[in-house]
Design an enzyme around this catalytic site. Structure first.
Site, PDB file in Angstrom:
ATOM      1  N   ASP A  54     -46.570  33.569  65.527  1.00  9.77           N
ATOM      2  CA  ASP A  54     -46.491  34.981  66.360  1.00  9.77           C
ATOM      3  C   ASP A  54     -46.936  36.053  65.485  1.00  9.77           C
ATOM      4  OD1 ASP A  54     -44.946  36.597  68.595  1.00  9.77           O
ATOM      5  OD2 ASP A  54     -44.289  34.645  68.908  1.00  9.77           O
TER       6      ASP A  54
ATOM      7  N   ASP B 190     -47.990  39.568  69.889  1.00 12.75           N
ATOM      8  CA  ASP B 190     -46.859  39.986  70.750  1.00 12.75           C
ATOM      9  C   ASP B 190     -47.219  41.393  71.313  1.00 12.75           C
ATOM     10  OD1 ASP B 190     -43.896  39.932  71.160  1.00 12.75           O
ATOM     11  OD2 ASP B 190     -44.032  41.877  70.112  1.00 12.75           O
TER      12      ASP B 190
ATOM     13  N   GLU C 249     -50.262  38.986  74.743  1.00 13.76           N
ATOM     14  CA  GLU C 249     -49.129  39.301  75.636  1.00 13.76           C
ATOM     15  C   GLU C 249     -49.556  40.685  76.362  1.00 13.76           C
ATOM     16  OE1 GLU C 249     -44.369  39.521  76.043  1.00 13.76           O
ATOM     17  OE2 GLU C 249     -45.166  40.513  74.499  1.00 13.76           O
TER      18      GLU C 249
ATOM     19  N   HIS D 144     -39.413  32.338  75.776  1.00 19.99           N
ATOM     20  CA  HIS D 144     -38.183  32.752  75.301  1.00 19.99           C
ATOM     21  C   HIS D 144     -37.642  34.197  75.807  1.00 19.99           C
ATOM     22  CE1 HIS D 144     -41.308  35.041  73.326  1.00 19.99           C
ATOM     23  NE2 HIS D 144     -40.432  35.811  72.797  1.00 19.99           N
ATOM     24  N   ASP D 145     -38.550  34.862  76.579  1.00 16.81           N
ATOM     25  CA  ASP D 145     -38.193  35.977  77.372  1.00 16.81           C
ATOM     26  C   ASP D 145     -37.708  35.899  78.874  1.00 16.81           C
ATOM     27  OD1 ASP D 145     -38.820  37.529  75.134  1.00 16.81           O
ATOM     28  OD2 ASP D 145     -40.700  37.931  75.928  1.00 16.81           O
TER      29      ASP D 145
HETATM   30  O1  ISL Z   1     -38.548  40.268  77.930  1.00 21.42           O
HETATM   31  C1  ISL Z   1     -38.901  41.557  78.505  1.00 21.42           C
HETATM   32  C2  ISL Z   1     -38.158  41.815  79.820  1.00 21.42           C
HETATM   33  O2  ISL Z   1     -37.059  40.822  79.859  1.00 21.42           O
HETATM   34  C3  ISL Z   1     -39.996  42.393  78.290  1.00 21.42           C
HETATM   35  O3  ISL Z   1     -39.686  43.538  78.284  1.00 21.42           O
HETATM   36  C4  ISL Z   1     -40.341  42.145  76.714  1.00 21.42           C
HETATM   37  O4  ISL Z   1     -39.533  42.822  75.977  1.00 21.42           O
HETATM   38  C5  ISL Z   1     -41.657  42.379  76.414  1.00 21.42           C
HETATM   39  O5  ISL Z   1     -42.614  41.502  77.043  1.00 21.42           O
HETATM   40  C6  ISL Z   1     -42.321  42.261  74.916  1.00 21.42           C
HETATM   41  O6  ISL Z   1     -41.892  40.887  74.487  1.00 21.42           O
HETATM   42  C7  ISL Z   1     -42.138  40.542  73.291  1.00 21.42           C
HETATM   43  O7  ISL Z   1     -42.033  41.758  72.277  1.00 21.42           O
HETATM   44  C8  ISL Z   1     -40.518  42.027  72.161  1.00 21.42           C
HETATM   45  C9  ISL Z   1     -39.641  40.893  72.015  1.00 21.42           C
HETATM   46  O8  ISL Z   1     -38.339  41.402  71.946  1.00 21.42           O
HETATM   47  C10 ISL Z   1     -39.946  39.651  72.997  1.00 21.42           C
HETATM   48  O9  ISL Z   1     -39.279  38.430  72.456  1.00 21.42           O
HETATM   49  C11 ISL Z   1     -41.289  39.458  72.774  1.00 21.42           C
HETATM   50  O10 ISL Z   1     -41.684  38.399  73.402  1.00 21.42           O
HETATM   51  C12 ISL Z   1     -40.304  42.699  70.972  1.00 21.42           C
HETATM   52  O11 ISL Z   1     -41.178  42.314  69.720  1.00 21.42           O
END
Ligand code: ISL
Length: 579
Positions: free
Chosen positions: A99, A207, A269, A342-343
């Protein structure tokens, strides 16, 4: 022609290190735990693993707040553990993605500690600082604009000692880098990218890859959630003016750095775009990222600003699924196929049916949807078991920094007894990120399902385990969700032309709210996929103008399927070739 690039037909298994496998019984998963399960991943049919952040971190956002890009967090093990994992995985034919979290770092990173130490520190400008807009009647500093953090409240954090705010689109401990500064970008590339390329990784999951270039002048953003003090900051931060320049530069750094000429898989992403925006990042000619994750399908049924859920129709989900990958049709772009990470919550609960009666069959149906679409396939840990959301948790049990921050914001700004807060909390049952983050159930053994022998795991196991969902039992049962996924991946490979690379995805009976049906082509081949997204028997139509429909694959035992009948059982899916 199918494309020979390895990453187009890869099957990527995503690992959340905290919750995968604990090898030393401290209650947290770790790198050696991952190492011990590589054979399991291979058995499923995956040939790449993406490991979520394992770097040194205060864990305010589960490792997405990185204090040292070049060091494994002590609870997860040592750098040597990771280098060994890379070696052993490569020996088994498994590639590794790490990541790359570089929109921000942790406030505990040495760079930020220097930057915040004084107004004239040489690293001050590595982050984004602004003076208060003024002070309110109580003397509190007012943030420079109305941008909201993804985790609730202002995106600006006041720093007492220097009297300025720093921008942090996520948690308080996640200061955004100032990408306008050449020196900063180069330091990021060297540390977060170069170090891991030198150690043999095969690519990166990048990310928040659309957020690096902020709108000059940091203008206020439009109000989409009336009643809240701060608003979704995407219009000021997503797809900003220099974003493509930054990606091209980073991609060039990567290509120059890779000594053995190996081809990298870089997946960004990059949500909430149009087809043209998605194409601009992923076009092979542009050399930015090889593929992206957008959220068009997984955010169906969510309120703008992520403050709750709404009902949605199957046809809206269908449109989201199409938008997630259709932009690549007959272009030099490529995309991803995923429905969990994971989100996101567990897909069986969100898009299938998690009742004991239909859990398995609907998990298999979702697997058939995924393995029939065009793009690189991603499976999130536990998805292959048909894991489900936890139920009826009080707000106090949630762990996620997003839930805590958003909940606090809503209570502060709407009031604890408001309908908005009640709706938000109810919605969490369906969409909270925590659903995907509970420990992986390896066995049926209480109390912690072979995940750990510690007194307590870092996060609670759930209904998944109570319902008897676990890898050991599924491996023994030929009719399990695991074995179905394995089979579906094999079918995808056996017919990879049309399944992995097919084009001209076209809905059949789009407005049918029970049936998800479509065709896809490859040369002379026409694939017809019919999926019953309901508990009721549902009818589909065989395609007109075709003499035969050759049955390829389905989620009910073949002896129980009358392949010439157009009636589908509850949650039944079939693939046909129309000749
Ligand atoms: O997960 C979300 C909504 O529930 C998104 O807003 C998410 O925060 C966004 O897609 C970014 O995600 C990534 O970066 C974040 C981290 O918290 C997430 O786990 C990651 O996948 C900050 O680094």
């Amino acid at each position: 022609e199918t494309d020979p690039k390895w990453w187009k037909e890869a099957v990527v298994y995503q690992i959340y290190p905290a919750s995968f496998k604990d090898s030393n019984n401290d209650g947290w998963g770790d790198i050696k735990g991952i190492d011990s399960k590589l054979e399991y991943i291979k058995e499923l049919g995956a040939n790449v693993i993406w490991i979520c952040p394992f770097y040194d971190s205060p864990q305010e956002d589960m490792g997405y707040d990185i204090a040292d890009y070049e060091k494994v967090w002590a609870r997860y093990g040592t750098n040597d553990d990771l280098f060994n994992l890379i070696n052993r995985a490569h020996g088994l034919g498994i590639k590794i993605l790490v990541d790359l979290v570089i929109n921000h770092c942790s406030s505990e990173h040495a760079w930020f500690k220097e930057a915040r130490s004084s107004l004239d520190n040489p690293k001050r400008n590595w982050f984004i600082w602004k003076a208060p807009k003024g002070f309110d009647s109580t003397g509190k500093p007012i943030p420079p604009n109305n941008w909201r953090s993804f985790f609730g409240g202002s995106a600006w954090q006041y720093d007492e000692s220097t009297g300025e705010f720093y921008l942090r689109l996520f948690a308080k401990g996640q200061p955004d880098f100032n990408w306008e500064n050449d020196e900063t970008r180069n330091a990021i590339y060297e540390s977060a990218v170069g170090f891991w390329l030198d150690h043999g990784v095969d690519g990166f999951r990048i990310d928040t890859a659309g957020l690096y270039s902020k709108q000059p002048g940091f203008p206020d953003v439009p109000i989409i959630n009336p009643g809240l003090d701060f608003q979704n900051a995407d219009p000021g931060s997503l797809n900003g003016p220099r974003i493509h320049e930054f990606h091209k530069e980073m991609n060039k750094f990567m290509r120059d750095r890779v000594k053995d000429g190996r081809e990298l898989l870089n997946v960004g992403e990059i949500p909430y775009g149009t087809d043209d925006i998605y194409k601009s990042y992923t076009s092979a000619e542009e050399n930015e990222v090889t593929q992206l994750f957008n959220f068009d399908h997984v955010t169906v049924g969510r309120k703008p600003g992520n403050i709750g859920v709404t009902d949605f129709k199957l046809s809206e989900f269908k449109d989201g699924v199409a938008a997630a990958f259709q932009f690549i049709n007959k272009t030099d772009s490529w995309s991803t196929i995923y429905i969990e990470n994971h989100d996101q919550p567990r897909s069986v609960t969100r898009f299938g049916d998690d009742s004991p009666e239909y859990r398995q069959i609907s998990a298999k149906l979702l697997s058939m949807l995924e393995t029939s679409l065009t793009g690189t396939l991603y499976v999130y840990q536990g998805q292959e078991l048909g894991m489900i959301n936890f139920k009826d948790w009080p707000i106090e049990k949630y762990e996620d920094v997003e839930v805590k921050g958003m909940y606090k914001m809503m209570v502060d700004e709407f009031g604890a007894d408001s309908d908005q807060v009640k709706e938000y909390v109810n919605g969490l049952q369906l969409i909270s990120r925590d659903h995907a983050r509970t420990p992986f159930p390896w066995t049926s053994e209480p109390p912690f399902a072979g995940f750990t022998n510690a007194k307590e795991p870092w996060f609670s196991l759930t209904e998944t385990f109570q319902q008897g969902i676990n890898a050991e039992d599924e491996l023994k049962d030929p009719n399990s969700v695991f074995h179905f996924w394995k089979k579906a991946i094999q079918v995808r490979k056996a017919h990879k032309d049309v399944l992995n690379y097919g084009y001209d995805f076209t809905f059949v009976d789009h407005d049918n709210e029970k049936l998800f049906a479509f065709t896809k082509k490859y040369g002379e081949k026409l694939l017809y996929v019919v999926l019953n997204f309901s508990r009721e028997e549902t009818e589909f139509n065989f395609l007109e103008g075709h003499e035969t429909h050759e049955y390829i694959f389905g989620n009910y035992p073949e002896a129980e399927v009358d392949t010439s009948s157009s009636k589908l059982k509850p949650w039944e899916g079939r693939y046909y070739f129309a000749n």
